[in-house]
Structures are given as C-alpha cells and as structure tokens.
Scaffold this motif. Structure first.
Motif, PDB file in Angstrom:
ATOM      1  N   LYS A 457       0.828  -1.206   0.000  1.00  0.00           N
ATOM      2  CA  LYS A 457       0.000   0.000   0.000  1.00  0.00           C
ATOM      3  C   LYS A 457       0.867   1.263   0.000  1.00  0.00           C
ATOM      4  O   LYS A 457       0.513   2.275  -0.620  1.00  0.00           O
ATOM      5  CB  LYS A 457      -0.944  -0.009   1.206  1.00  0.00           C
ATOM      6  N   VAL A 458       1.972   1.204   0.689  1.00  0.00           N
ATOM      7  CA  VAL A 458       2.897   2.349   0.708  1.00  0.00           C
ATOM      8  C   VAL A 458       3.500   2.573  -0.674  1.00  0.00           C
ATOM      9  O   VAL A 458       3.587   3.707  -1.164  1.00  0.00           O
ATOM     10  CB  VAL A 458       4.005   2.121   1.763  1.00  0.00           C
ATOM     11  N   ILE A 459       3.923   1.501  -1.317  1.00  0.00           N
ATOM     12  CA  ILE A 459       4.516   1.614  -2.651  1.00  0.00           C
ATOM     13  C   ILE A 459       3.479   2.079  -3.666  1.00  0.00           C
ATOM     14  O   ILE A 459       3.781   2.885  -4.559  1.00  0.00           O
ATOM     15  CB  ILE A 459       5.135   0.265  -3.057  1.00  0.00           C
ATOM     16  N   LYS A 460       2.258   1.599  -3.528  1.00  0.00           N
ATOM     17  CA  LYS A 460       1.169   2.046  -4.412  1.00  0.00           C
ATOM     18  C   LYS A 460       1.000   3.563  -4.315  1.00  0.00           C
ATOM     19  O   LYS A 460       0.831   4.251  -5.333  1.00  0.00           O
ATOM     20  CB  LYS A 460      -0.115   1.327  -4.014  1.00  0.00           C
ATOM     21  N   ALA A 461       1.040   4.100  -3.112  1.00  0.00           N
ATOM     22  CA  ALA A 461       0.859   5.546  -2.921  1.00  0.00           C
ATOM     23  C   ALA A 461       1.976   6.345  -3.594  1.00  0.00           C
ATOM     24  O   ALA A 461       1.753   7.470  -4.040  1.00  0.00           O
ATOM     25  CB  ALA A 461       0.800   5.868  -1.433  1.00  0.00           C
ATOM     26  N   LYS A 462       3.140   5.762  -3.685  1.00  0.00           N
ATOM     27  CA  LYS A 462       4.270   6.456  -4.296  1.00  0.00           C
ATOM     28  C   LYS A 462       4.163   6.501  -5.819  1.00  0.00           C
ATOM     29  O   LYS A 462       4.418   7.538  -6.440  1.00  0.00           O
ATOM     30  CB  LYS A 462       5.576   5.772  -3.881  1.00  0.00           C
ATOM     31  N   SER A 470      -7.283   1.697 -10.401  1.00  0.00           N
ATOM     32  CA  SER A 470      -8.088   1.112  -9.329  1.00  0.00           C
ATOM     33  C   SER A 470      -9.189   0.238  -9.915  1.00  0.00           C
ATOM     34  O   SER A 470      -9.750   0.543 -10.967  1.00  0.00           O
ATOM     35  CB  SER A 470      -8.709   2.212  -8.459  1.00  0.00           C
ATOM     36  N   PHE A 471      -9.464  -0.859  -9.239  1.00  0.00           N
ATOM     37  CA  PHE A 471     -10.529  -1.787  -9.625  1.00  0.00           C
ATOM     38  C   PHE A 471     -10.845  -2.630  -8.404  1.00  0.00           C
ATOM     39  O   PHE A 471     -10.325  -2.365  -7.304  1.00  0.00           O
ATOM     40  CB  PHE A 471     -10.121  -2.644 -10.828  1.00  0.00           C
ATOM     41  N   GLN A 472     -11.669  -3.632  -8.549  1.00  0.00           N
ATOM     42  CA  GLN A 472     -12.195  -4.347  -7.388  1.00  0.00           C
ATOM     43  C   GLN A 472     -11.094  -4.879  -6.470  1.00  0.00           C
ATOM     44  O   GLN A 472     -11.186  -4.765  -5.251  1.00  0.00           O
ATOM     45  CB  GLN A 472     -13.087  -5.515  -7.830  1.00  0.00           C
ATOM     46  N   GLN A 473     -10.055  -5.475  -7.036  1.00  0.00           N
ATOM     47  CA  GLN A 473      -9.001  -6.052  -6.211  1.00  0.00           C
ATOM     48  C   GLN A 473      -7.650  -5.382  -6.447  1.00  0.00           C
ATOM     49  O   GLN A 473      -6.599  -6.009  -6.333  1.00  0.00           O
ATOM     50  CB  GLN A 473      -8.913  -7.558  -6.458  1.00  0.00           C
ATOM     51  N   SER A 474      -7.679  -4.080  -6.732  1.00  0.00           N
ATOM     52  CA  SER A 474      -6.425  -3.333  -6.801  1.00  0.00           C
ATOM     53  C   SER A 474      -6.001  -2.958  -5.382  1.00  0.00           C
ATOM     54  O   SER A 474      -6.826  -2.861  -4.471  1.00  0.00           O
ATOM     55  CB  SER A 474      -6.579  -2.084  -7.655  1.00  0.00           C
ATOM     56  N   ILE A 475      -4.718  -2.754  -5.212  1.00  0.00           N
ATOM     57  CA  ILE A 475      -4.189  -2.391  -3.899  1.00  0.00           C
ATOM     58  C   ILE A 475      -4.498  -0.923  -3.633  1.00  0.00           C
ATOM     59  O   ILE A 475      -4.193  -0.061  -4.464  1.00  0.00           O
ATOM     60  CB  ILE A 475      -2.685  -2.669  -3.845  1.00  0.00           C
ATOM     61  N   PRO A 476      -5.099  -0.613  -2.502  1.00  0.00           N
ATOM     62  CA  PRO A 476      -5.416   0.783  -2.187  1.00  0.00           C
ATOM     63  C   PRO A 476      -4.167   1.542  -1.739  1.00  0.00           C
ATOM     64  O   PRO A 476      -3.103   0.950  -1.526  1.00  0.00           O
ATOM     65  CB  PRO A 476      -6.427   0.659  -1.048  1.00  0.00           C
ATOM     66  N   ILE A 477      -4.336   2.825  -1.597  1.00  0.00           N
ATOM     67  CA  ILE A 477      -3.220   3.692  -1.222  1.00  0.00           C
ATOM     68  C   ILE A 477      -3.132   3.816   0.292  1.00  0.00           C
ATOM     69  O   ILE A 477      -4.126   4.039   0.974  1.00  0.00           O
ATOM     70  CB  ILE A 477      -3.404   5.091  -1.844  1.00  0.00           C
ATOM     71  N   ALA A 478      -1.927   3.660   0.811  1.00  0.00           N
ATOM     72  CA  ALA A 478      -1.698   3.961   2.227  1.00  0.00           C
ATOM     73  C   ALA A 478      -1.676   5.466   2.387  1.00  0.00           C
ATOM     74  O   ALA A 478      -1.016   6.182   1.624  1.00  0.00           O
ATOM     75  CB  ALA A 478      -0.382   3.349   2.697  1.00  0.00           C
ATOM     76  N   GLN A 479      -2.404   5.992   3.343  1.00  0.00           N
ATOM     77  CA  GLN A 479      -2.530   7.427   3.520  1.00  0.00           C
ATOM     78  C   GLN A 479      -1.318   8.029   4.232  1.00  0.00           C
ATOM     79  O   GLN A 479      -0.692   7.395   5.078  1.00  0.00           O
ATOM     80  CB  GLN A 479      -3.798   7.743   4.316  1.00  0.00           C
TER      81      GLN A 479
END
Length: 482
Positions: A457-462, A470-479
């Motif tokens: 989630k941290v890497i996704k946010a970067k 984004s889609f049903q099973q995509s990794i969300p963003i760590a805030q």
C-alpha cells in the motif's frame, strides 16, 4: 498595459485548453493505426472475440479495446482514457479466471500484439514484450538458443499476467518462479511516464511487481528474464489409477514429495466429467535433468502398496513441445477457488475424496468438476516470504478446485459444489495464489499478499498517488506516506 494583460490572459486560457483538450477516438485510432496497432470499438465485428477470455461466465462490455503495438501506443491510450475521464483495464493473454483484464465501461489496453523478443547471449537475458505467450517465448528461447526460464505450462498463457502474480511450471522447482527470474521491467505509470524497475532502479516498485503486479502499480510493457541452458529432451510420465486406489495414490504422492530432489515436479489431478460413476485420478511426474535418469524416480509410481496404474505413458520431448502440447482451459463458464494446503494427512485425503465423490452429475461430457494439486516446492520455497511481494513460500502444495460447464442451468449446481468444497478445505489451507484470483473473497488482500500487504500500500501511494489504476481487487493507497 491593459492590452498586454488581456493578451496574456488569452494566451494562458488557450494553453490551458490545449493541455486539457480530450483526445478523440478518431484521433486515437489514426495514431494507433499509424503505429501498427488496432482500435476495436463496440461496433467492430471483432469486438466480441477481443473481449472474451476463456471464462464465459463473465460478459463484460468495455467502452473500446485498443490493441497496442509499442510502449508509445500504451501512453497514447492512457492519454485518451484520462482526457475523456475514463478508467482502463489491462489485458495480456486473457487468462484471468475472473476476466480482470477486460472490465465493463473501461478502455481495455490489450497488450497481446506486443511480441518483440530478443536474447543477449553474454548476460543470458531474454527481453520480451508482454504480449508473447509462453509457448512463443519457449519457441524463441529453446528452439533458437537452447535456454529457458520458469513460466507457464498452458500454451495460451501470456508473459504479463503470469509473471506479475508469480508463475510456476516444471522448471520452477530448480530455478524458482518466473517472477524470481525477472531482472528488469519497463513500466508505464499513471502519469504516462515510462520508468525502469530493477534491483538498482526503483527497487521498491520492482519488489512490488514481482508477485503483486496485478495490483495496479502501472502497466508493464517489457520483461527481462534470466535464462538457463535446457536439456534437448525431458522425461515426463502421465499415470492414471483406479478411483478405488485414490487414498493410497495421494498418500504415496505426498510421501514421495517429502524426499524427492528439486529436479522432480509433480502434478496430481482428479476430476469428474458428465455423469461418471466415479471420478478419475492421474499424476504427472517430470524430471528436470538428463531424460535417461527420469525413470529411476518417476518409475516408483509403477507399483506400490499393492497399487498398479491403469496406464503409464512416458514422453521424451523438448520442453517447448511439453508446453506446446499442454492443456488450455476450455472456453466455457467456470469457477475457480484455491489455496495452499498446510499438510496432506489422512483427514485431508479423505475430505478431498468425499468432495470429489459429491461433485455434480450432468448429461454432458464438457461439464467437469476438478481438483488440481500443483507442487510448488524446491527453489520456490528456499527464499524468505518477503524476498519479493510473492509471499507463498511456506507450503508447497497449491490446491486449485475448478468447475467448468456450458449452460446457465448448471451455474448454481457447480457454484454450490465448489463453494462448499472450498469452505470445507479451509481448515487445512493458508493463502490464495493470486494467479487464480477469486472475486468472492472478502479478505482478498490478506489471502493474496498476507504480511506483505502493508508495504504494498505504501509503494502504491508512491507510484500511483491518485489511485488511477483502481478496480475491485487493486491495492489501495496507504494514507500520509508520501
């Protein structure tokens, strides 16, 4: 001064309009065609062929399908989607069990026509675009250069989707997963920039892509793999047994697996088609070494504990031919559920047997209930669980239940069977292999990624800070991370 200010304002407005003007479908089509790609709108006679994978239970209707020819075409398609306020989905070979690559009301970026491939004999690295199927990869690497790397066992599975989720075939027990042998990836990010991911460059992205690459970090357009010399031919046996010997056979398979060398790979399967009185049972035993030595290991399944096979067929062939003649999933409606068995004991074996005997009976031979047990031990498990984002490195048996049928009237029957079976096996299982995604999982992220999920989630946010992918099973963003 007032006139200058007005002129400056006009120039500013025009520049903003130019930046934000939407790329039209006609403009996209012209540019994609010029690059050797193809735009397939809903009105195109090829639209249905392009949107369906093997699982006809999904009838997703995208806005348009763009078959890209190069990385610049991917950027163009992203520009079209983003300037028209549209989301994208990304397809490589269409092998997703939940049709994840083709989603409704989205622009499909179809990488299946991106097939450039080359080999560097000095570094022993094969560079390939995402659209090559593994059988095409092996045709190039084995037949032209005598080298290979772990990949797919189905002829039609493509480089992209399989590698990003792990990827294991007969070669994996010696060399690790496909994703373990990835040394570099070319990635198009949501901001349409092209970046390289490797151990040296964007290493956090590289870590995430190797096992969680389906999670929405970017679009991988090129892969570079370490490759290894291969034997000219390999020993492989296909062995069938009577259903009455099921418990003894699976016990023998599991006991044998505890001490067998990494050069052996096993695949155990049981299935019932149509209204067969009993399920069928079979074993594949593959030896990754000189073909003359395979019998001394796999030959142990010719006779044991009073059990004799009903058929024992040995094949000597190149690994390219092994994959070329492999089995693809049939174009039907299907359900897939799987997990890694924490052990195979008498209780597990009897539970599997009972569930298979309870599988549906139908009038048609193309309706099937099946369990596949894939051995994913050896070099797959000799690395830490956080070596890459692929976390499933503790238990070697990947158990995958499948039901495949034609006709909506059988949907409920097969769905009930596989759901009940999967639930009953939960006591003996851990995690779910992300290359067999299941859109009914409530805690899919924990099942696919487990303790590696927070870091993802941290890497996704970067790399995708707006969460565009984004889609049903995509990794969300760590805030509040970047």
């Amino acid at each position: 001064m007032k006139a200058i200010s007005i002129i400056s304002l006009i120039v500013l407005v025009l520049s903003v309009l130019q930046i934000t003007s939407a790329l039209t479908l006609a403009e996209l089509t012209t540019q994609i065609n010029a690059r050797g790609g193809r735009v397939i709108p809903q009105s195109d006679v090829n639209f249905n062929n392009a949107r369906f994978g093997y699982n006809y239970r999904y009838n997703n209707i995208p806005t348009v399908i763009v078959q890209t020819s190069d990385v610049e075409s991917v950027q163009l398609t992203l520009e079209y989607a983003q300037t028209n306020a549209l989301k994208v989905s990304v397809k490589s070979g269409g092998h997703s069990s939940i049709a994840e690559g083709v989603q409704s009301n989205r622009v499909v970026i179809d990488l299946s026509q991106m097939k450039q491939i080359s080999y560097d004999n000095v570094s022993r690295v094969v560079s390939t675009q995402s659209g090559n199927k593994w059988v095409e990869f092996y045709n190039f690497s084995i037949n032209q250069h005598g080298v290979a790397t772990p990949g797919g066992s189905c002829p039609s599975v493509s480089i992209g989707g399989l590698t990003l989720g792990g990827g294991a075939n007969d070669l994996a027990t010696v060399y690790g997963l496909a994703t373990d042998n990835l040394v570099e990836a070319q990635v198009v990010l949501a901001n349409r920039s092209i970046v390289t991911a490797s151990e040296q460059i964007n290493s956090d992205l590289f870590w995430a892509l190797r096992g969680a690459g389906h999670g929405g970090f970017g679009i991988v357009t090129q892969f570079k793999f370490k490759v290894y010399p291969v034997e000219p031919t390999y020993y492989s046996s296909w062995i069938t047994y009577n259903w009455s010997d099921f418990e003894k056979v699976l016990t023998k398979v599991n006991d044998f697996s505890q001490t067998m060398p990494n050069t052996i790979n096993l695949y155990f399967t049981t299935w019932r088609s149509k209204d067969a009185a009993n399920p069928s049972v079979a074993l594949s035993c593959f030896f990754n070494g000189p073909s003359t030595q395979g019998e001394q290991y796999c030959g142990q399944f010719r006779s044991f504990d009073g059990v004799l096979p009903t058929n024992f067929t040995v094949t000597y062939q190149s690994y390219y031919d092994t994959v070329r003649t492999g089995t693809d999933p049939k174009a039907r409606q299907s359900y897939t559920k799987g997990s890694f068995l924490t052990e195979i004991n008498k209780q597990v074996i009897r539970r599997i047997k009972t569930n298979m005997e309870a599988s549906p009976l139908t009038p048609f031979s193309f309706n099937t209930a099946r369990l596949n047990l894939y051995w994913q031990g050896g070099a797959v498990l000799d690395k830490p669980r956080n070596y890459t984002s692929y976390v499933h490195r503790t238990y070697p048996w990947n158990a995958v239940f499948l039901s495949s049928f034609v006709g909506s009237e059988f949907d409920e029957t097969y769905n009930k069977w596989i759901t009940k079976t999967y639930k009953q096996m939960g006591t003996f299982s851990e995690g779910v292999y992300q290359n067999y995604p299941d859109d009914t999982l409530e805690n899919w992220a924990d099942e696919y990624y487990m303790e590696n999920y927070p870091t993802l989630k941290v890497i996704k946010a970067k790399y995708d800070p707006t969460n565009y992918f984004s889609f049903q099973q995509s990794i969300p963003i760590a805030q509040n991370t970047y």
